[in-house]
Scaffold this motif. Structure first.
Motif, PDB file in Angstrom:
ATOM      1  N   THR A  70     -12.308 -38.384  14.363  1.00 36.14           N
ATOM      2  CA  THR A  70     -11.259 -38.469  15.383  1.00 36.14           C
ATOM      3  C   THR A  70     -10.140 -39.396  14.938  1.00 36.14           C
ATOM      4  N   HIS A  71     -10.485 -40.517  14.334  1.00 35.76           N
ATOM      5  CA  HIS A  71      -9.476 -41.453  13.821  1.00 35.76           C
ATOM      6  C   HIS A  71      -8.566 -40.749  12.821  1.00 35.76           C
ATOM      7  N   LEU A  72      -9.153 -40.020  11.896  1.00 38.50           N
ATOM      8  CA  LEU A  72      -8.365 -39.391  10.839  1.00 38.50           C
ATOM      9  C   LEU A  72      -7.426 -38.315  11.388  1.00 38.50           C
ATOM     10  N   VAL A  73      -7.944 -37.421  12.243  1.00 39.76           N
ATOM     11  CA  VAL A  73      -7.077 -36.337  12.725  1.00 39.76           C
ATOM     12  C   VAL A  73      -5.985 -36.873  13.649  1.00 39.76           C
ATOM     13  N   GLN A  74      -6.285 -37.930  14.403  1.00 42.16           N
ATOM     14  CA  GLN A  74      -5.232 -38.516  15.231  1.00 42.16           C
ATOM     15  C   GLN A  74      -4.226 -39.281  14.387  1.00 42.16           C
ATOM     16  N   ALA A  75      -4.680 -39.851  13.273  1.00 43.65           N
ATOM     17  CA  ALA A  75      -3.747 -40.502  12.353  1.00 43.65           C
ATOM     18  C   ALA A  75      -2.774 -39.474  11.782  1.00 43.65           C
ATOM     19  N   ILE A  76      -3.287 -38.283  11.484  1.00 46.16           N
ATOM     20  CA  ILE A  76      -2.428 -37.202  11.005  1.00 46.16           C
ATOM     21  C   ILE A  76      -1.385 -36.869  12.072  1.00 46.16           C
ATOM     22  N   GLY A  77      -1.849 -36.718  13.307  1.00 45.09           N
ATOM     23  CA  GLY A  77      -0.940 -36.406  14.404  1.00 45.09           C
ATOM     24  C   GLY A  77       0.128 -37.465  14.606  1.00 45.09           C
ATOM     25  N   ASN A  78      -0.270 -38.725  14.575  1.00 44.67           N
ATOM     26  CA  ASN A  78       0.697 -39.820  14.757  1.00 44.67           C
ATOM     27  C   ASN A  78       1.704 -39.881  13.615  1.00 44.67           C
ATOM     28  N   GLU A  79       1.238 -39.597  12.401  1.00 47.63           N
ATOM     29  CA  GLU A  79       2.147 -39.600  11.248  1.00 47.63           C
ATOM     30  C   GLU A  79       3.158 -38.459  11.354  1.00 47.63           C
ATOM     31  N   ILE A  80       2.716 -37.297  11.816  1.00 45.28           N
ATOM     32  CA  ILE A  80       3.633 -36.179  12.002  1.00 45.28           C
ATOM     33  C   ILE A  80       4.680 -36.519  13.068  1.00 45.28           C
ATOM     34  N   LYS A  81       4.242 -37.117  14.164  1.00 39.88           N
ATOM     35  CA  LYS A  81       5.181 -37.490  15.225  1.00 39.88           C
ATOM     36  C   LYS A  81       6.216 -38.494  14.716  1.00 39.88           C
ATOM     37  N   ARG A  82       5.784 -39.370  13.815  1.00 40.64           N
ATOM     38  CA  ARG A  82       6.694 -40.394  13.298  1.00 40.64           C
ATOM     39  C   ARG A  82       7.730 -39.801  12.349  1.00 40.64           C
ATOM     40  N   ASN A 118      -0.102 -23.915  40.704  1.00 39.26           N
ATOM     41  CA  ASN A 118      -0.645 -25.203  40.280  1.00 39.26           C
ATOM     42  C   ASN A 118       0.181 -25.806  39.154  1.00 39.26           C
ATOM     43  N   PRO A 119       1.437 -26.218  39.436  1.00 37.10           N
ATOM     44  CA  PRO A 119       2.304 -26.720  38.369  1.00 37.10           C
ATOM     45  C   PRO A 119       1.745 -27.958  37.683  1.00 37.10           C
ATOM     46  N   GLN A 120       0.844 -28.694  38.352  1.00 35.97           N
ATOM     47  CA  GLN A 120       0.287 -29.911  37.756  1.00 35.97           C
ATOM     48  C   GLN A 120      -0.469 -29.606  36.464  1.00 35.97           C
ATOM     49  N   PHE A 121      -1.057 -28.412  36.387  1.00 35.29           N
ATOM     50  CA  PHE A 121      -1.823 -28.019  35.196  1.00 35.29           C
ATOM     51  C   PHE A 121      -0.971 -28.109  33.934  1.00 35.29           C
ATOM     52  N   ILE A 122       0.204 -27.444  33.961  1.00 37.29           N
ATOM     53  CA  ILE A 122       1.078 -27.463  32.795  1.00 37.29           C
ATOM     54  C   ILE A 122       1.746 -28.818  32.644  1.00 37.29           C
ATOM     55  N   GLN A 123       2.034 -29.475  33.752  1.00 35.96           N
ATOM     56  CA  GLN A 123       2.637 -30.804  33.671  1.00 35.96           C
ATOM     57  C   GLN A 123       1.727 -31.761  32.925  1.00 35.96           C
ATOM     58  N   GLU A 124       0.429 -31.668  33.182  1.00 33.55           N
ATOM     59  CA  GLU A 124      -0.523 -32.534  32.478  1.00 33.55           C
ATOM     60  C   GLU A 124      -0.567 -32.195  30.996  1.00 33.55           C
ATOM     61  N   LEU A 125      -0.537 -30.905  30.687  1.00 29.02           N
ATOM     62  CA  LEU A 125      -0.545 -30.497  29.291  1.00 29.02           C
ATOM     63  C   LEU A 125       0.686 -31.017  28.562  1.00 29.02           C
ATOM     64  N   ALA A 126       1.827 -30.936  29.215  1.00 34.96           N
ATOM     65  CA  ALA A 126       3.084 -31.263  28.562  1.00 34.96           C
ATOM     66  C   ALA A 126       3.440 -32.746  28.645  1.00 34.96           C
ATOM     67  N   SER A 127       2.591 -33.542  29.291  1.00 31.22           N
ATOM     68  CA  SER A 127       2.945 -34.934  29.524  1.00 31.22           C
ATOM     69  C   SER A 127       3.063 -35.728  28.232  1.00 31.22           C
ATOM     70  N   ASP A 128       2.131 -35.550  27.312  1.00 29.84           N
ATOM     71  CA  ASP A 128       2.204 -36.243  26.027  1.00 29.84           C
ATOM     72  C   ASP A 128       1.301 -35.538  25.032  1.00 29.84           C
ATOM     73  N   SER A 129       1.163 -36.141  23.854  1.00 29.99           N
ATOM     74  CA  SER A 129       0.379 -35.500  22.803  1.00 29.99           C
ATOM     75  C   SER A 129      -1.098 -35.853  22.866  1.00 29.99           C
ATOM     76  N   ASN A 130      -1.490 -36.721  23.807  1.00 30.87           N
ATOM     77  CA  ASN A 130      -2.884 -37.174  23.932  1.00 30.87           C
ATOM     78  C   ASN A 130      -3.365 -37.931  22.699  1.00 30.87           C
ATOM     79  N   LEU A 131      -2.446 -38.504  21.938  1.00 33.17           N
ATOM     80  CA  LEU A 131      -2.823 -39.241  20.733  1.00 33.17           C
ATOM     81  C   LEU A 131      -2.951 -40.729  21.035  1.00 33.17           C
TER      82      LEU A 131
END
Length: 466
Positions: free
Chosen positions: A175-187, A114-127
């Motif tokens: 959720t806003h705060l933790v995703q803001a942390i994630g987006n800032e790290i990605k940047r 089921n390669p789609q499983f990992i492909q979905e996980l690795a597709s993006d950060s879900n942010l």
């Protein structure tokens, strides 16, 4: 020699693929040996090997050719069993570029089903890219959590805030705060792979992995994450196997200096149905809460929303909204959006009357028969005074008593804060409301006629006496 050769190959590859892909699929690889123009590299799993062969085989060939020459070949050492302290990992060697005759089965191991499983996980950060620090309004209710989040975003995995646990009620901005942390790290840290997942989705992924015999791939993927953000961790309660797998993932990430960020609806000590050893790890770093927004923060949220939509409304309307909606940020933003939408559709000016009409259709307390407006009307009718006088500055005895009674009922039978109640009575201070409630209680205890009036009003308000 093999380490130097592979380092050169990595540099060749890094210049040709996105940083996230390089981090996920190439940094975990370890060079083993170089003999007779054959470079052997160790990969974490069978799936990992097949993913490289299916997605990066040409890039790998180019890198090998550039470093070893036309005769250069690649061999994989695939980890089948990771082993433990008493036993070394068990590996099998596989030649690169598997041919069509053995593609579905290599050295006795079935191809990943089921390669789609990992492909979905690795597709993006879900942010969600709209969740940023810039539009997260800071106030006394969230200052510590925001400051800690910003520190983590600047130095993920380095500060003592690992894990970072943020807890609080519904709609307060977790959720806003933790995703803001994630987006800032990605940047700021493009080399780091950030992954956001809700705990319910994490559980479903784990169940799918169990069903398809893909547990090793599931674990391997999460172990390669640099920043793991797990939202609503309380939903892991009583899911023993999911907790077990998360426990091991947590340990691996933490021991390797990876950042872990979690949210919950309550403090770790109050989490029920979670393993004690898991809860104890939640307390290793920093635990901080988000509280209900104060009046100033609510005003700032409304102003920011109006500015972002290019709308200018009177301060009186913003104050009314901020005083009336004092539960959570999500409800406040919903009311603002509804007000803007209503005004746009009906082409009405946004004024106090429109705000009151809109709120009656949204907020239960406003819409119910025991809202502050209804209480004021009922009390003023009972005492034969003008309802507007309850909000005026007049100190006439009969009006003062009626005002205090209306405040008394507003305090006991609505969800408004003292500050909000004071606002609805002509912008009075919360201490005035406290004094009014105490005065009414004193008169109930000492004046039978007054006590009768209160009982009658309760009947009119259709409120059961507490």
């Amino acid at each position: 020699m093999h380490e130097k050769t592979w380092a050169s190959c990595l540099q060749f590859i890094k210049e040709r693929i996105p940083g996230q892909s390089f981090q996920t699929w190439f940094l975990p690889i370890q060079p083993i040996k170089l003999e007779n123009d054959v470079l052997t590299i160790q990969v974490p799993s069978q799936f990992f090997y097949e993913w490289l062969e299916e997605n990066y085989v040409h890039l790998l060939r180019e890198s090998i050719k550039s470093e070893i020459g036309d005769n250069g070949r690649l061999e994989y050492s695939v980890v089948v069993d990771r082993g433990d302290e008493s036993a070394k990992p068990f590996t099998v060697n596989v030649s690169g570029a598997i041919n069509s005759q053995n593609k579905n089965r290599v050295n006795g191991f079935d191809k990943y089903k089921n390669p789609q499983f990992i492909q979905e996980l690795a597709s993006d950060s879900n942010l969600n890219p709209t969740y940023l620090f810039d539009n997260f309004i800071e106030g006394d209710c969230n200052r510590l959590a925001r400051s800690a989040g910003y520190a983590v975003a600047n130095k993920p995995g380095v500060t003592s805030f690992n894990p970072l646990m943020i807890y609080g009620g519904v709609g307060l901005g977790k959720t806003h705060l933790v995703q803001a942390i994630g987006n800032e790290i990605k940047r700021n840290h493009t080399d780091k792979y950030v992954f956001y997942v809700a705990s319910e989705k994490f559980t479903n992924q784990f169940i799918d992995a169990l069903k398809n015999n893909n547990i090793q791939e599931f674990i391997a993927y999460y172990r390669n994450v640099d920043v793991l953000i797990l939202d609503d961790v309380q939903f892991l309660k009583e899911k023993e196997k999911t907790q077990e797998i998360f426990f091991h993932i947590f340990n691996h990430l933490h021991q390797n200096g990876k950042q872990i960020i979690m949210t919950s609806d309550c403090a770790p000590k109050d989490l029920k149905g979670l393993q004690e050893r898991l809860v104890s790890r939640f307390k290793w770093g920093l635990t901080t809460d988000l509280q209900q927004p104060d009046f100033e923060t609510r005003m700032a949220i409304i102003k920011r929303k109006m500015q972002s939509d290019g709308i200018d409304i009177p301060d009186q309307v913003m104050e009314y909204l901020a005083y009336t909606i004092d539960t959570n940020i999500r409800e406040l933003e919903g009311v603002v959006i509804s007000l803007i939408g209503h005004a746009s559709l009906t082409r009405e000016e946004i004024d106090l009357e429109l705000a009151k009409r809109v709120l009656k259709n949204i907020v239960t307390d406003i819409d119910s028969e025991v809202g502050i407006d209804y209480i004021q009307k009922t009390v003023s009718d009972y005492f034969s005074v003008n309802q507007d006088d309850l909000k005026a500055k007049t100190r006439k005895k009969e009006i003062v008593i009626a005002r205090q009674v209306a405040m008394y009922f507003s305090k006991d039978y609505t969800n408004h804060s003292l500050k909000s109640i004071g606002y609805h009575f002509g912008g009075r201070d919360h201490s005035t409301v406290i004094h009014a409630v105490q005065s009414v209680n004193d008169m109930i205890d000492t004046n039978a006629k007054f006590r009768y009036s209160i009982d009658e009003l309760k009947k009119k308000l259709k409120i059961r006496s507490l």
